[in-house]
Design a protein around this motif. Structure first.
Motif, PDB file in Angstrom:
ATOM      1  N   LYS A   1       7.785   5.119   9.421  1.00 17.52           N
ATOM      2  CA  LYS A   1       9.229   4.966   9.266  1.00 17.52           C
ATOM      3  C   LYS A   1      10.275   4.051   9.431  1.00 17.52           C
ATOM      4  O   LYS A   1      11.478   3.138   9.628  1.00 17.52           O
ATOM      5  N   ILE A   2       9.469   3.448  10.954  1.00 17.69           N
ATOM      6  CA  ILE A   2      10.473   1.681  11.762  1.00 17.69           C
ATOM      7  C   ILE A   2      10.270   0.720  11.183  1.00 17.69           C
ATOM      8  O   ILE A   2      11.850   0.270  10.694  1.00 17.69           O
ATOM      9  N   PHE A   3       9.624   0.544  10.345  1.00 19.90           N
ATOM     10  CA  PHE A   3      10.296  -0.208   8.372  1.00 19.90           C
ATOM     11  C   PHE A   3      11.319  -0.190   8.000  1.00 19.90           C
ATOM     12  O   PHE A   3      11.103  -1.037   6.617  1.00 19.90           O
ATOM     13  N   ASP A   4      11.729   1.686   7.786  1.00 24.18           N
ATOM     14  CA  ASP A   4      12.593   1.497   6.395  1.00 24.18           C
ATOM     15  C   ASP A   4      13.687   0.665   6.602  1.00 24.18           C
ATOM     16  O   ASP A   4      14.172   0.778   7.709  1.00 24.18           O
TER      17      ASP A   4
ATOM     18  N   VAL B   1       2.259   7.678   7.218  1.00 24.65           N
ATOM     19  CA  VAL B   1       1.833   6.694   8.847  1.00 24.65           C
ATOM     20  C   VAL B   1       1.029   5.287   8.108  1.00 24.65           C
ATOM     21  O   VAL B   1       0.037   4.899   6.413  1.00 24.65           O
ATOM     22  N   PRO B   2       1.211   4.336   8.791  1.00 33.24           N
ATOM     23  CA  PRO B   2       0.840   2.727   7.912  1.00 33.24           C
ATOM     24  C   PRO B   2      -0.281   2.065   7.868  1.00 33.24           C
ATOM     25  O   PRO B   2      -1.466   2.682   8.638  1.00 33.24           O
ATOM     26  N   ILE B   3      -0.547   1.856   6.824  1.00 30.67           N
ATOM     27  CA  ILE B   3      -1.986   1.178   6.506  1.00 30.67           C
ATOM     28  C   ILE B   3      -1.619  -0.441   6.273  1.00 30.67           C
ATOM     29  O   ILE B   3      -1.351  -0.610   5.435  1.00 30.67           O
ATOM     30  N   PHE B   4      -2.987  -0.672   6.991  1.00 29.16           N
ATOM     31  CA  PHE B   4      -3.336  -2.796   6.372  1.00 29.16           C
ATOM     32  C   PHE B   4      -4.260  -3.268   6.102  1.00 29.16           C
ATOM     33  O   PHE B   4      -5.203  -2.278   6.797  1.00 29.16           O
ATOM     34  N   CYS B   5      -4.533  -3.351   5.978  1.00 30.66           N
ATOM     35  CA  CYS B   5      -5.476  -5.032   4.954  1.00 30.66           C
ATOM     36  C   CYS B   5      -4.882  -5.854   5.569  1.00 30.66           C
ATOM     37  O   CYS B   5      -4.901  -6.272   4.227  1.00 30.66           O
ATOM     38  N   PRO B   6      -5.551  -6.783   5.876  1.00 25.94           N
ATOM     39  CA  PRO B   6      -5.289  -7.836   6.352  1.00 25.94           C
ATOM     40  C   PRO B   6      -6.407  -9.076   5.874  1.00 25.94           C
ATOM     41  O   PRO B   6      -5.523 -10.174   5.308  1.00 25.94           O
ATOM     42  N   ALA B   7      -7.465  -9.247   4.461  1.00 29.29           N
ATOM     43  CA  ALA B   7      -7.670  -9.229   3.391  1.00 29.29           C
ATOM     44  C   ALA B   7      -7.300  -8.675   2.234  1.00 29.29           C
ATOM     45  O   ALA B   7      -8.420  -8.435   1.915  1.00 29.29           O
TER      46      ALA B   7
ATOM     47  N   ILE C   1       0.615  -1.626  -0.346  1.00 29.87           N
ATOM     48  CA  ILE C   1      -0.236   0.092   0.219  1.00 29.87           C
ATOM     49  C   ILE C   1       0.764   1.706  -0.160  1.00 29.87           C
ATOM     50  O   ILE C   1       0.681   2.236  -0.558  1.00 29.87           O
ATOM     51  N   ARG C   2       2.040   1.180   0.745  1.00 31.89           N
ATOM     52  CA  ARG C   2       3.271   2.026   1.244  1.00 31.89           C
ATOM     53  C   ARG C   2       3.507   2.694  -1.036  1.00 31.89           C
ATOM     54  O   ARG C   2       3.888   3.504  -1.622  1.00 31.89           O
TER      55      ARG C   2
END
Length: 349
Positions: free
Chosen positions: A346-349, A193-199, A167-168
């Motif tokens: 940013k913690i995942f960069d 801002v992270p966006i998660f879509c579990p499905a 999504i990023r």
């Protein structure tokens, strides 16, 4: 002749666009204050709004917006974007439809339309018009969304991605080629801002990603994949680092359970001191009697160790009719103006 008639009929049905509510354009504080002196759902909404304002006032609290259902298509799309732009949320967990078929779709320049009449659905199908209750989508425009997802996937290194990571990339695409400034996906990219879509593939993204894998496989080339476990791990990592958290939930289902389960997952990983979600608001019309997750009360979630019961509120209402009031009240009270900006992405960069 038939094609011309069909084109005219389709244009008639897709003549009135859905206009998304602007929470800045009106001040809901007086009506929320009045509702607090009433009873039934009005008082529930006023208390839910107070709890959301408490989340914003708590400088240690990270707030997650959780979206299921079709409120984005129905007129709340700019509302959610404003919450993100104004630093009133720190993460999003949503259905794929809310993020792809609705927000990303409009970010590409397409629209949702009010159904001023609802003819036979077979007629709509013959005209390539999809229906969400009293809202229309042009299927041909939706296929453009599918093809754009395909193109994004084609341009990525063939490896596993969490939905957040993919999504990023969608947000990156909109930042370069988008047609709408206040897209949630675009703003999330710009504000980390992270966006998660579990499905995630239960949406238009699924069609584009399947096409990507099939065509790559036919050509004997590697392809990208979505890693659902990475979704859970990343979101749990944010929960562990965030400490105090609050949930603003529209609807229920998978997004609701996914964010709540981060507490349990953190405990499984040995973080026995992890806090339950301190604040929680859920707006839903689901009935509790069938035992489904969508309808489970927040107090029920406390039995699983997910949500604290001190600051929680269920609001049984159609979210499109009450979220504008809650969000406008909170925006105008202004607690967001001096909130720390967390930028969890940013913690995942």
């Amino acid at each position: 002749m038939t094609e011309s008639v069909n084109d005219t009929r389709k244009a008639e049905l897709l003549s009135t666009t859905v206009e998304h509510v602007d929470i800045r354009s009106f001040d809901a504080r007086p009506i929320i204050d009045s509702m607090g002196k009433m009873s039934f759902t009005s008082r529930d909404l006023a208390r839910a709004t107070r709890i959301y304002n408490q989340m914003l006032e708590d400088k240690d609290c990270s707030i997650f917006l959780v979206i299921a259902g079709s409120t984005s298509a129905g007129g709340c799309m700019d509302l959610y974007a404003e919450l993100l732009r104004s630093n009133m949320i720190d993460g999003v967990v949503a259905t794929g439809a809310s993020i792809v078929d609705m927000d990303f779709f409009e970010g590409l320049g397409h629209k949702h339309y009010q159904a001023l009449e609802v003819p036979d659905d077979n007629t709509l199908r013959s005209l390539y018009i999809d229906r969400i209750y009293d809202t229309y989508i042009d299927e041909e425009q939706l296929q453009d969304c599918d093809n754009t997802i395909f193109a994004i996937a084609e341009g990525l290194e063939p490896k596993p991605y969490s939905s957040r990571a993919f999504i990023r990339e969608m947000g990156r695409h909109l930042s370069r080629h988008g047609k709408k400034d206040n897209s949630l996906v675009k703003l999330a990219f710009e504000h980390d801002v992270p966006i998660f879509c579990p499905a995630f593939v239960d949406s238009s993204a699924g069609f584009g990603l399947v096409k990507h894998q099939v065509e790559r496989a036919k050509a004997g080339k590697p392809y990208m994949v979505l890693d659902a476990i990475a979704d859970f791990r990343e979101l749990t990592d944010i929960k562990i680092k965030a400490g105090t958290t609050g949930l603003l939930m529209i609807g229920g289902g998978v997004p609701k359970n996914f964010i709540q389960d981060t507490v349990v997952c953190a405990e499984i990983l040995g973080h026995e001191d992890v806090e339950m979600h301190k604040y929680a608001v859920q707006i839903t019309v689901a009935d509790v009697r069938d035992g489904a997750c969508s309808s489970s009360t927040l107090q029920e979630a406390a039995s699983w160790g997910k949500v604290d019961t001190a600051l929680e509120q269920m609001v049984y209402a159609e979210a499109g009719s009450v979220m504008p009031l809650l969000a406008s009240d909170a925006w105008h009270r202004g607690a967001w103006k001096d909130r720390p900006k967390r930028a969890w992405g940013k913690i995942f960069d």
